[in-house]
Design a protein around this motif. Structure first.
Motif, PDB file in Angstrom:
ATOM      1  N   ASP A   1      66.060  51.940 -78.951  1.00 45.44           N
ATOM      2  CA  ASP A   1      67.179  51.933 -79.876  1.00 45.44           C
ATOM      3  C   ASP A   1      68.214  52.982 -79.180  1.00 45.44           C
ATOM      4  N   LEU A   2      67.908  53.871 -78.775  1.00 43.93           N
ATOM      5  CA  LEU A   2      68.929  54.906 -78.308  1.00 43.93           C
ATOM      6  C   LEU A   2      69.775  54.381 -77.067  1.00 43.93           C
ATOM      7  N   LEU A   3      68.872  53.817 -76.231  1.00 49.02           N
ATOM      8  CA  LEU A   3      69.515  53.293 -75.072  1.00 49.02           C
ATOM      9  C   LEU A   3      70.351  51.983 -75.315  1.00 49.02           C
ATOM     10  N   SER A   4      69.913  51.465 -76.205  1.00 52.97           N
ATOM     11  CA  SER A   4      70.860  50.230 -76.395  1.00 52.97           C
ATOM     12  C   SER A   4      72.020  50.845 -77.061  1.00 52.97           C
ATOM     13  N   ASN A   5      72.070  51.840 -77.811  1.00 53.78           N
ATOM     14  CA  ASN A   5      73.244  52.329 -78.353  1.00 53.78           C
ATOM     15  C   ASN A   5      74.208  52.776 -76.920  1.00 53.78           C
ATOM     16  N   ASN A   6      73.561  53.589 -76.268  1.00 57.44           N
ATOM     17  CA  ASN A   6      74.362  54.038 -75.014  1.00 57.44           C
ATOM     18  C   ASN A   6      74.984  53.161 -74.376  1.00 57.44           C
ATOM     19  N   ILE A   7      74.254  51.790 -74.261  1.00 52.36           N
ATOM     20  CA  ILE A   7      75.038  50.702 -73.535  1.00 52.36           C
ATOM     21  C   ILE A   7      76.129  50.064 -74.245  1.00 52.36           C
ATOM     22  N   ALA A   8      75.694  50.077 -75.371  1.00 58.97           N
ATOM     23  CA  ALA A   8      76.768  49.380 -76.528  1.00 58.97           C
ATOM     24  C   ALA A   8      77.987  50.079 -76.288  1.00 58.97           C
ATOM     25  N   ASN A   9      78.017  51.637 -76.165  1.00 61.47           N
ATOM     26  CA  ASN A   9      79.199  52.329 -76.271  1.00 61.47           C
ATOM     27  C   ASN A   9      79.846  52.769 -74.927  1.00 61.47           C
ATOM     28  N   ILE A  10      79.295  51.860 -74.009  1.00 58.74           N
ATOM     29  CA  ILE A  10      79.837  52.211 -72.452  1.00 58.74           C
ATOM     30  C   ILE A  10      81.275  52.191 -72.309  1.00 58.74           C
ATOM     31  N   GLN A  11      82.083  51.462 -73.146  1.00 60.32           N
ATOM     32  CA  GLN A  11      83.189  51.563 -72.994  1.00 60.32           C
ATOM     33  C   GLN A  11      84.110  52.418 -74.137  1.00 60.32           C
ATOM     34  N   THR A  12      83.468  53.098 -75.010  1.00 54.53           N
ATOM     35  CA  THR A  12      84.055  53.626 -76.111  1.00 54.53           C
ATOM     36  C   THR A  12      84.768  54.776 -75.839  1.00 54.53           C
ATOM     37  N   THR A  13      86.029  54.674 -75.806  1.00 54.89           N
ATOM     38  CA  THR A  13      86.890  55.900 -75.323  1.00 54.89           C
ATOM     39  C   THR A  13      87.552  56.786 -76.305  1.00 54.89           C
ATOM     40  N   ARG A  14      87.092  56.574 -77.629  1.00 55.34           N
ATOM     41  CA  ARG A  14      87.512  57.258 -78.743  1.00 55.34           C
ATOM     42  C   ARG A  14      86.656  57.216 -79.885  1.00 55.34           C
ATOM     43  N   THR A  15      86.057  58.300 -80.319  1.00 51.09           N
ATOM     44  CA  THR A  15      85.195  58.681 -81.251  1.00 51.09           C
ATOM     45  C   THR A  15      85.657  59.362 -82.459  1.00 51.09           C
ATOM     46  N   PRO A  16      85.253  59.247 -83.860  1.00 51.59           N
ATOM     47  CA  PRO A  16      85.502  60.056 -84.782  1.00 51.59           C
ATOM     48  C   PRO A  16      85.435  61.489 -84.622  1.00 51.59           C
ATOM     49  N   GLY A  17      84.781  61.895 -83.723  1.00 53.94           N
ATOM     50  CA  GLY A  17      84.782  63.342 -83.206  1.00 53.94           C
ATOM     51  C   GLY A  17      85.864  63.813 -82.377  1.00 53.94           C
ATOM     52  N   GLY A  18      86.592  62.743 -81.778  1.00 52.00           N
ATOM     53  CA  GLY A  18      87.436  62.692 -80.590  1.00 52.00           C
ATOM     54  C   GLY A  18      86.874  62.587 -79.219  1.00 52.00           C
ATOM     55  N   GLY A  19      87.595  62.309 -78.379  1.00 54.20           N
ATOM     56  CA  GLY A  19      87.156  61.955 -76.902  1.00 54.20           C
ATOM     57  C   GLY A  19      86.221  60.950 -76.797  1.00 54.20           C
ATOM     58  N   PRO A  20      85.780  60.683 -75.570  1.00 51.49           N
ATOM     59  CA  PRO A  20      84.878  59.326 -75.584  1.00 51.49           C
ATOM     60  C   PRO A  20      83.455  59.673 -75.836  1.00 51.49           C
ATOM     61  N   TYR A  21      82.591  58.540 -75.945  1.00 52.93           N
ATOM     62  CA  TYR A  21      81.285  58.634 -76.630  1.00 52.93           C
ATOM     63  C   TYR A  21      80.661  59.400 -75.497  1.00 52.93           C
TER      64      TYR A  21
END
Length: 130
Positions: free
Chosen positions: A23-43
């Protein structure tokens, strides 16, 4: 009698841990293009920490963010580009994540096989005892 079930408990904990890892690996792959997170900065890629349990088996005891620096790509038109036109992307390597997924899948399958072997031994013991 509880010793008969320790194999089930140990294999079950391994299956649970590897399912969490998948599940964690899937989440990492799903966020491969996430440049902005609620905490700021990329995933930030996340990795599980497994710990051996005293009663046997394994448990996930922590999630550790990958300390790797983001990958900077020049894309001046991107909404998350800095003043020099660079965008910070997560340091997630798709190939490495896929290799990790294969490893997690194989580990899960090995735990299923061990669970099945424990089941067969228990059934044979019950047959002999009858």
């Amino acid at each position: 009698m509880s010793d008969f079930f320790s194999g089930f408990r140990i294999s079950g904990s391994g299956m649970t841990a590897q399912r969490f890892r998948l599940d964690l690996l899937s989440n990492n792959i799903a966020n491969i293009q996430t440049t902005r997170t609620p905490g700021g900065g990329p995933y930030q890629r996340k990795m599980p920490v497994f710990t051996e349990m005293l009663s046997g088996g394994v448990a996930v005891t922590a999630l550790v963010p990958d300390p790797s620096s983001p990958v900077r790509v020049q894309e001046p038109g991107h909404p998350d580009a800095d003043a020099k036109g660079f965008v910070a992307y997560p340091a997630v390597d798709l190939g490495q994540e896929m290799v990790n997924m294969i490893g997690a899948t194989r580990a899960y399958q090995a735990n299923v096989s061990a669970f099945e072997a424990s089941k067969q031994m228990l059934l044979k013991a019950l047959e002999l005892g009858a």
